[in-house]
Design a protein around this motif. Structure first.
Motif, PDB file in Angstrom:
ATOM      1  N   PHE A 122      44.032 -44.321  20.132  1.00  0.00           N
ATOM      2  CA  PHE A 122      43.074 -43.362  19.874  1.00  0.00           C
ATOM      3  C   PHE A 122      43.902 -41.968  19.690  1.00  0.00           C
ATOM      4  CE2 PHE A 122      40.273 -46.031  22.063  1.00  0.00           C
ATOM      5  CZ  PHE A 122      39.432 -46.384  20.904  1.00  0.00           C
ATOM      6  N   TRP A 123      44.946 -41.856  20.305  1.00  0.00           N
ATOM      7  CA  TRP A 123      45.705 -40.695  20.329  1.00  0.00           C
ATOM      8  C   TRP A 123      46.093 -40.485  18.733  1.00  0.00           C
ATOM      9  CZ3 TRP A 123      47.530 -36.891  23.680  1.00  0.00           C
ATOM     10  CH2 TRP A 123      48.698 -36.150  23.155  1.00  0.00           C
ATOM     11  N   GLU A 124      46.676 -41.545  18.143  1.00  0.00           N
ATOM     12  CA  GLU A 124      47.188 -41.468  16.586  1.00  0.00           C
ATOM     13  C   GLU A 124      45.899 -41.508  15.787  1.00  0.00           C
ATOM     14  OE1 GLU A 124      50.131 -41.200  15.542  1.00  0.00           O
ATOM     15  OE2 GLU A 124      50.792 -41.237  17.611  1.00  0.00           O
ATOM     16  N   LEU A 125      44.815 -41.997  15.993  1.00  0.00           N
ATOM     17  CA  LEU A 125      43.361 -41.829  15.208  1.00  0.00           C
ATOM     18  C   LEU A 125      42.839 -40.475  15.284  1.00  0.00           C
ATOM     19  CD1 LEU A 125      41.303 -44.884  15.925  1.00  0.00           C
ATOM     20  CD2 LEU A 125      42.433 -44.247  13.925  1.00  0.00           C
ATOM     21  N   VAL A 126      43.193 -39.837  16.342  1.00  0.00           N
ATOM     22  CA  VAL A 126      42.919 -38.429  16.348  1.00  0.00           C
ATOM     23  C   VAL A 126      43.571 -37.559  15.355  1.00  0.00           C
ATOM     24  CG1 VAL A 126      43.417 -36.207  17.811  1.00  0.00           C
ATOM     25  CG2 VAL A 126      42.088 -38.240  18.658  1.00  0.00           C
ATOM     26  N   GLY A 127      45.182 -37.997  15.380  1.00  0.00           N
ATOM     27  CA  GLY A 127      46.250 -37.276  14.472  1.00  0.00           C
ATOM     28  C   GLY A 127      45.701 -37.904  12.977  1.00  0.00           C
ATOM     29  N   LEU A 128      45.316 -39.027  12.820  1.00  0.00           N
ATOM     30  CA  LEU A 128      44.938 -39.416  11.215  1.00  0.00           C
ATOM     31  C   LEU A 128      43.479 -38.835  11.029  1.00  0.00           C
ATOM     32  CD1 LEU A 128      45.080 -41.200   8.964  1.00  0.00           C
ATOM     33  CD2 LEU A 128      43.676 -42.946  10.113  1.00  0.00           C
ATOM     34  N   SER A 129      42.750 -38.550  11.912  1.00  0.00           N
ATOM     35  CA  SER A 129      41.505 -37.729  11.611  1.00  0.00           C
ATOM     36  C   SER A 129      41.858 -36.283  11.051  1.00  0.00           C
ATOM     37  CB  SER A 129      40.667 -37.843  12.556  1.00  0.00           C
ATOM     38  OG  SER A 129      40.216 -39.181  12.992  1.00  0.00           O
ATOM     39  N   SER A 130      42.699 -35.698  11.927  1.00  0.00           N
ATOM     40  CA  SER A 130      43.032 -34.205  11.829  1.00  0.00           C
ATOM     41  C   SER A 130      43.673 -34.221  10.442  1.00  0.00           C
ATOM     42  CB  SER A 130      44.039 -33.708  12.860  1.00  0.00           C
ATOM     43  OG  SER A 130      45.087 -34.314  12.856  1.00  0.00           O
ATOM     44  N   TYR A 131      44.860 -34.971   9.853  1.00  0.00           N
ATOM     45  CA  TYR A 131      45.394 -35.096   8.721  1.00  0.00           C
ATOM     46  C   TYR A 131      44.278 -35.267   7.577  1.00  0.00           C
ATOM     47  CZ  TYR A 131      47.528 -37.024   4.572  1.00  0.00           C
ATOM     48  OH  TYR A 131      48.100 -37.343   3.478  1.00  0.00           O
TER      49      TYR A 131
END
Length: 652
Positions: free
Chosen positions: A146-155
């Protein structure tokens, strides 16, 4: 509260994302129903989050005690799926869903008519679901997912206007998204390495089990220090701490509601939450605690100084966020987890309010440059009043929420004797409080005081180099109620959230909030610390008033007298120049390019040519044999018969 209901807290926004994406081909790009689906799903999640908070407060252990479920077994590695609903998680899910709900309501008007309306709400649903999954994950694998999904969403959201015709009006959006994604990945490498090291050292990925081993002393010394620093690297990237802060000001290229959500309840909050969730690991290492404290304190003053000279209202708020996150990291490094999370919670309220207020101003002035604003207090009374409340809370003026949370952080620094240089960090934080008073009221005075300076039309004239004329007589107005209402709602917790830290308790929440999720020591109110920090903030306000209202000291004259310092701050300490101009263009591109050229020429090309050479030469043998002469074929057949007979004779 049953476990299934807790699962729904993050599954509902995730289902909203799936539903909107599935309907997109059938409903068009501007379908208003996408906003309704998002709001309804997050509203339901918010109701469940409140239920979870009430259940957690009523639980003696402040933990609903959900057990993880076995999901995947790979040799000795057993990966489990599970949720944790303790006091830290319960508070975070309420903050995330509550702020996100108001942002989505605000967005329905702010994004009206945008060609990517449906796509926007799909991304926002994914963003919210990702942050909820992060704060509820019970093990490091799913936390990292989910940490990486947060990064993807912000991108996706920072670069929302980086494609199609929108890219013509927002030419830097694509680069800002890539910058955010790449810079935060640098920190995530350290976090991923820490996860691997944690499993190697403990044999488990469950956060509770790792905490138990650290508490028992089974994992200590240099190993736990490196583990903590690896985790902190991820937090530095996500929470915009020095030296990985450079992506956060540029992230303002996305829609303003995205900025509100990133800065209040999702992206940047993730780093602080991570350190708080894994705090027992940090507590076991004095070196890690010292590093966290000094990085936090240094970032607080470093970012506040850049906010002093920025003319973009959203960038001022971005630097403010970086500075306030520095306060939170400072508190965590001091062992004051409660004050850090308390400041995180109240900061979410007033920073979301400030960003949405900036969007409201842009809705009228059509610019983010404060030099072309001014005089908006009368035509925008609700926006002005709510931003004033949020700004005063940000400074930490009594009795608003920021006063109580910031004082608890400063008090932790003033009494800490475990961290080297704690006294210096205390005075650094006090200085940052003074700078906060100045840049907040500089922003308010430039935006709302004086006379209107023309907005987007005057900005376009200035950029074209034409002679400046009188400001256009375009009608200034307050934003629509659907944008103003969330501002008014957010002003309530900004005013009253500090009551949780009063000496008396309200409904049991004070003790819960300040002890339930605290593994560090509890801080109490200090009159002397409050007086010092309040005096620093008041001094900053007075200086801003004398410069931007009374005109006793001209900002341009002061900038000329302090030209080297002013230039340094305007250029953001030249760190962007260092990273982009030196590290990326000259070091990475040249070094990596030369390395790739050598590898290609000396290894890959030679290997390919060698294979071709072998194939070409081996092929010559059958070519010579296939010459079309019958007697040669007969001779080869005879030789073959003799060899076969000889083989039977020898091995038969």
């Amino acid at each position: 509260m049953p476990e299934f209901a807790s699962w729904l807290i993050f599954l509902l926004p995730l289902l909203s994302f799936v539903l909107i994406v599935g309907l997109r081909p059938f409903v068009g790009a501007e379908w208003r129903g996408a906003g309704v689906i998002t709001i309804v799903s997050i509203l339901a999640a918010f109701a469940l989050a409140l239920t979870a908070l009430a259940a957690t407060i009523g639980n003696d252990a402040h933990d609903l005690g959900y057990r993880p479920h076995d999901w995947l077994t790979i040799g000795p590695l057993v990966i489990r799926v599970g949720l944790v609903m303790d006091s830290l998680t319960a508070v975070m899910v309420v903050v995330v869903t509550g702020v996100s709900l108001l942002v989505q309501i605000y967005s329905t008007e702010y994004m009206r008519g945008d060609k990517g309306y449906v796509r926007y709400f799909a991304y926002m649903s994914l963003f919210t679901a990702s942050m909820l999954g992060l704060v509820m994950a019970s093990n490091l694998v799913f936390l990292y997912m989910f940490w990486e999904l947060v990064g993807l969403s912000s991108y996706l959201l920072i670069g929302f206007w980086g494609q199609g015709k929108a890219a013509e009006e927002h030419p830097r959006a694509g680069d800002a998204a890539k910058k955010a994604f790449i810079v935060t990945r640098l920190g995530d490498v350290g976090f991923l390495a820490a996860i691997v090291w944690a499993y190697v050292a403990t044999g488990t990925l469950e956060i509770a089990e790792i905490h138990a081993m650290v508490a028992a002393g089974a994992f200590a010394g240099v190993g736990v220090t490196w583990l903590a620093l690896g985790i902190f690297a991820g937090a530095v990237g996500k929470s915009g701490q020095f030296p990985l802060h450079v992506w956060l000001p540029d992230a303002m290229e996305g829609p303003t509601p995205v900025s509100a959500l990133i800065h209040a309840a999702t992206m940047v909050a993730a780093g602080v939450f991570l350190v708080a969730r894994l705090f027992p690991i940090f507590e076991a290492s004095e070196g890690a605690m010292t590093t966290v404290a000094w990085i936090g304190g240094g970032t607080a003053i470093f970012a506040a100084s850049m906010a002093l000279v920025s003319n973009d209202i959203k960038r001022v708020l971005a630097y403010s966020t970086i500075s306030q996150l520095g306060y939170m990291m400072l508190a965590l490094g001091m062992g004051a987890v409660g004050p850090a999370i308390f400041h995180l919670v109240v900061h979410a309220f007033f920073k979301a309010l400030l960003f949405m207020g900036a969007g409201s101003v842009h809705h009228t002035a059509h610019t983010y440059d404060m030099r072309f604003m001014g005089g908006l207090r009368r035509p925008m009374p609700w926006t002005f009043a709510t931003m004033l409340v949020a700004g005063v809370a940000l400074i930490g003026v009594f009795p608003l929420s920021g006063f109580w949370s910031k004082d608890s952080v400063l008090h932790a620094a003033s009494i800490n004797g475990l961290i080297g240089g704690a006294e210096a960090l205390y005075w650094i934080a006090v200085l940052a409080a003074g700078l906060t008073g100045f840049y907040v009221f500089r922003m308010l005075f430039m935006t709302f005081a004086g006379e209107y300076r023309g907005g987007a039309e005057a900005e376009a004239t200035a950029e074209s180099g034409a002679a400046a004329g009188p400001p256009p007589r375009r009608r200034l107005h307050e934003s629509p109620w659907i944008m103003v209402a969330p501002l008014a709602v957010l002003a309530v917790p900004v005013l009253f959230a500090g009551l949780a830290d009063l000496p008396w308790d309200l409904f049991g929440f004070g003790a819960f909030a300040m002890t339930g999720f605290l593994t560090g020591h509890v801080e109490t109110f200090s009159t002397s610390v409050a007086a010092v920090s309040s005096a620093a903030g008041a001094l900053g306000i007075v200086v801003a008033y004398s410069m931007y209202v009374q005109g006793l000291l001209s900002p341009s004259v002061l900038g000329q007298r302090l030209r080297p310092l002013h230039t340094l701050l305007v250029n953001r300490y030249y760190l962007d120049h260092l990273y982009e101009g030196v590290v990326v263009r000259h070091v990475l591109i040249r070094v990596l390019g030369l390395t790739a050229e050598v590898i290609e020429g000396q290894f890959i090309e030679r290997a390919v040519n060698g294979v071709a050479l072998i194939g070409r030469n081996v092929g010559r043998i059958p070519v010579a044999m296939q010459n079309g002469q019958v007697q040669a074929y007969g001779a080869m057949i005879s030789i073959g018969i003799v060899l076969i007979l000889a083989g039977f004779w020898i091995w038969g």
